[in-house]
Write a protein that holds these residues in place. Sequence first.
Motif, PDB file in Angstrom:
ATOM      1  N   GLU A  24      28.217  42.412  38.012  1.00 21.44           N
ATOM      2  CA  GLU A  24      28.181  41.350  37.009  1.00 21.44           C
ATOM      3  C   GLU A  24      26.933  41.453  36.134  1.00 21.44           C
ATOM      4  O   GLU A  24      26.990  41.185  34.938  1.00 21.44           O
ATOM      5  CB  GLU A  24      28.258  39.975  37.678  1.00 21.44           C
ATOM      6  CG  GLU A  24      29.654  39.601  38.131  1.00 21.44           C
ATOM      7  CD  GLU A  24      30.568  39.336  36.951  1.00 21.44           C
ATOM      8  OE1 GLU A  24      30.625  38.178  36.483  1.00 21.44           O
ATOM      9  OE2 GLU A  24      31.215  40.300  36.476  1.00 21.44           O
ATOM     10  N   GLN A  34      35.078  40.199  31.679  1.00 20.27           N
ATOM     11  CA  GLN A  34      35.492  40.858  32.918  1.00 20.27           C
ATOM     12  C   GLN A  34      36.697  41.757  32.663  1.00 20.27           C
ATOM     13  O   GLN A  34      36.771  42.865  33.185  1.00 20.27           O
ATOM     14  CB  GLN A  34      35.819  39.829  34.002  1.00 20.27           C
ATOM     15  CG  GLN A  34      34.607  39.164  34.573  1.00 20.27           C
ATOM     16  CD  GLN A  34      34.961  38.241  35.725  1.00 20.27           C
ATOM     17  OE1 GLN A  34      36.082  37.748  35.835  1.00 20.27           O
ATOM     18  NE2 GLN A  34      33.993  38.001  36.585  1.00 20.27           N
ATOM     19  N   VAL A  52      33.656  41.586  42.915  1.00 22.36           N
ATOM     20  CA  VAL A  52      32.607  40.630  42.547  1.00 22.36           C
ATOM     21  C   VAL A  52      32.479  39.518  43.583  1.00 22.36           C
ATOM     22  O   VAL A  52      31.377  39.097  43.924  1.00 22.36           O
ATOM     23  CB  VAL A  52      32.874  40.056  41.140  1.00 22.36           C
ATOM     24  CG1 VAL A  52      31.978  38.874  40.836  1.00 22.36           C
ATOM     25  CG2 VAL A  52      32.703  41.142  40.086  1.00 22.36           C
TER      26      VAL A  52
END
Length: 108
Positions: A24, A34, A52
Amino acid sequence: MGARGPIKRLDNMQERLDLGRRLELIRHYMEMTQTKFAGQAGLGLTTYNNYVQGKKRISLDVAWALCEEYDLSLDYIYRGDPSNLPLDLRSYVRRKLSGPTGSGQSNL
């Protein structure tokens, strides 16, 4: 067993979450959604989100694809060592980790 001891695997939740935070951090640096970040590396959004969120361990093949697409290093993805990242990205990572909202942890 390697020269440095047993091989460490990403099989605990905290290590997987740390890896997800590193992904991230890179995505934010690149100012990508994303969907775009995952797609450019050949990943689906759900798969990326599983990494993630620490729900799934990232494979070497996927980590390598991320390295190739975004000029990252396996050391950074798996171990949090930014020393082999491009200078601007390395500086960004270090700044984020040492800033007031950064965790200061070397494994991110």
